[in-house]
Design a protein around this motif. Structure first.
Motif, PDB file in Angstrom:
ATOM      1  N   ILE A  53      32.483  59.183  62.303  1.00 41.22           N
ATOM      2  CA  ILE A  53      33.862  59.553  62.053  1.00 41.22           C
ATOM      3  C   ILE A  53      33.995  60.726  61.104  1.00 41.22           C
ATOM      4  O   ILE A  53      35.085  61.123  60.713  1.00 41.22           O
ATOM      5  CB  ILE A  53      34.618  58.314  61.485  1.00 41.22           C
ATOM      6  CG1 ILE A  53      36.115  58.417  61.805  1.00 41.22           C
ATOM      7  CG2 ILE A  53      34.385  58.103  60.028  1.00 41.22           C
ATOM      8  CD1 ILE A  53      36.443  58.070  63.218  1.00 41.22           C
ATOM      9  N   GLU A  77      34.705  54.189  67.070  1.00 38.53           N
ATOM     10  CA  GLU A  77      35.780  54.483  68.036  1.00 38.53           C
ATOM     11  C   GLU A  77      36.339  53.184  68.602  1.00 38.53           C
ATOM     12  O   GLU A  77      37.564  52.999  68.673  1.00 38.53           O
ATOM     13  CB  GLU A  77      35.242  55.348  69.174  1.00 38.53           C
ATOM     14  CG  GLU A  77      36.246  55.536  70.313  1.00 38.53           C
ATOM     15  CD  GLU A  77      35.606  56.014  71.609  1.00 38.53           C
ATOM     16  OE1 GLU A  77      36.338  56.178  72.600  1.00 38.53           O
ATOM     17  OE2 GLU A  77      34.373  56.219  71.630  1.00 38.53           O
ATOM     18  N   ILE A 126      40.071  61.586  67.148  1.00 39.32           N
ATOM     19  CA  ILE A 126      39.135  60.493  66.894  1.00 39.32           C
ATOM     20  C   ILE A 126      37.797  60.873  67.537  1.00 39.32           C
ATOM     21  O   ILE A 126      37.722  61.041  68.755  1.00 39.32           O
ATOM     22  CB  ILE A 126      39.633  59.170  67.514  1.00 39.32           C
ATOM     23  CG1 ILE A 126      41.030  58.825  67.022  1.00 39.32           C
ATOM     24  CG2 ILE A 126      38.637  58.049  67.232  1.00 39.32           C
ATOM     25  CD1 ILE A 126      41.129  58.543  65.557  1.00 39.32           C
ATOM     26  N   LEU A 160      34.542  60.546  69.469  1.00 39.99           N
ATOM     27  CA  LEU A 160      34.265  59.545  70.480  1.00 39.99           C
ATOM     28  C   LEU A 160      32.792  59.167  70.527  1.00 39.99           C
ATOM     29  O   LEU A 160      31.918  60.035  70.523  1.00 39.99           O
ATOM     30  CB  LEU A 160      34.701  60.057  71.853  1.00 39.99           C
ATOM     31  CG  LEU A 160      36.175  60.455  71.974  1.00 39.99           C
ATOM     32  CD1 LEU A 160      36.456  60.954  73.386  1.00 39.99           C
ATOM     33  CD2 LEU A 160      37.090  59.293  71.616  1.00 39.99           C
ATOM     34  N   ASP A 161      32.538  57.872  70.574  1.00 41.82           N
ATOM     35  CA  ASP A 161      31.177  57.391  70.773  1.00 41.82           C
ATOM     36  C   ASP A 161      30.764  57.584  72.233  1.00 41.82           C
ATOM     37  O   ASP A 161      29.576  57.730  72.532  1.00 41.82           O
ATOM     38  CB  ASP A 161      31.087  55.905  70.426  1.00 41.82           C
ATOM     39  CG  ASP A 161      31.458  55.643  68.972  1.00 41.82           C
ATOM     40  OD1 ASP A 161      31.146  56.512  68.130  1.00 41.82           O
ATOM     41  OD2 ASP A 161      32.074  54.602  68.689  1.00 41.82           O
TER      42      ASP A 161
END
Length: 326
Positions: A198, A219, A294, A296-297
């Motif tokens: 993050i 995420e 955000i 993202l994984d």
């Protein structure tokens, strides 16, 4: 139509001129040919159409009825010919496009602006509807082109890619800080993870006193714990994102459905939650720091936006617009 159209044209000219000889001159045929055509028409219709006198001819009552209708018909034909002439001279045409509100605002308008500037006599009509309705309008021949995101299609339709778009999740730093305060207290050890997941969120931080412990949220945890704002379920973009969430085992606890992506962007900017939007449509908000992405994984594959149209049916104006966009 039971009669030869030429008979009606000859009758019309005789009635308009009040003379067989003048009609013959206007039509570049002989007087006997005119007289023969009138006689054939009268015999076929079973009515006397003219009364002959020394000055020429005069319409009977039946002839007046026929002339009234033919005058309207031939005026319409003349108007149609003049319209086609103007189309050739000025490039007059009609272009009907179906598109969602967001794709219209963020993609179509820029193409239309230049096209209209160079083709000022083209009449453009826009039908703003979700993709599934745009496809139906195309099937009903109520639009010429549909600007949509790529989706499975029936045979007989062609999708021409225009540009790629990328889905993303955005929110405000304040919302994430408050999310940690609400969800992180007492469970901090359970939430701790790789802070690199993050770290990118700090780039747009506008509050130096903001909490940083929410940086440990993944995420999946953010999307499941937040107020997740998505387009309504029938929207093609929503179907695409629902599939993404399902494939990555992300199960949001709270979803707010909105039928307009621009509203999703605005709601995210005032801190109502996390919104799934198109990065290209929200770039100015990201650059100004109004919202943050955000990280993202799991990458969301890009999608293509393009024009949909019937393979065998495309008018000249629509073809011209497609060529312009290419």
């Amino acid at each position: 139509m039971n009669q030869n159209l030429n008979y009606y044209k000859i009758f019309y000219e005789v009635a308009k001129n009040g003379s067989i000889s003048k009609a013959a001159e206007a039509l570049f045929i002989s007087q006997p040919a005119v007289s023969k055509s009138i006689s054939n028409l009268e015999q076929s219709l079973g009515h006397k159409l003219f009364l002959r006198n020394k000055k020429g001819v005069k319409l009977t009552e039946e002839g007046k009825i026929l002339f009234k209708h033919l005058e309207t018909a031939f005026d319409s034909i003349h108007e149609a010919e003049q319209t086609l002439k103007r189309v050739g001279q000025f490039g007059i045409g009609q272009l009907r496009i179906g598109v969602s509100t967001s794709l219209c605002k963020h993609i179509l308008l820029s193409y239309l602006q230049d096209f209209i500037r160079d083709n000022p006599h083209v009449k453009v009509s826009i039908e703003c509807n979700p993709t599934y309705e745009t496809i139906q309008l195309l099937k009903q021949d109520k639009i010429d082109l549909g600007l949509i995101c790529d989706t499975p299609l029936e045979k007989g339709y062609h999708f021409e890619p225009l540009r790629a778009i990328h889905d993303t999740f955005v929110t405000t730093q304040t919302y994430l800080d408050n999310l940690f305060l609400r969800e992180g207290e007492g469970e901090k050890e359970d939430w701790m993870g790789d802070i690199s997941n993050i770290a990118g969120l700090f780039m747009f931080a506008d509050n130096k006193e903001s909490y940083t412990d929410w940086a440990s949220f993944s995420e999946k945890e953010i999307l499941e714990k937040s107020n997740l704002m998505l387009l309504d379920k029938e929207n093609i973009s929503r179907i695409y994102i629902d599939d993404y969430l399902s494939r990555n085992h992300i199960h949001p606890g709270q979803i707010l459905e909105i039928n307009n992506m621009d509203l999703l962007i605005d709601f995210a900017a005032i801190g109502m939650g996390v919104a799934c939007v198109v990065r290209e449509f929200v770039s100015s908000y990201i650059e100004s720091g109004q919202v943050i992405e955000i990280p993202l994984d799991y990458e969301i594959p890009e999608r293509m936006v393009g024009f949909l149209y019937p393979e065998q049916q495309l008018n000249a104006t629509a073809k011209k617009f497609l060529d312009y966009c290419r």
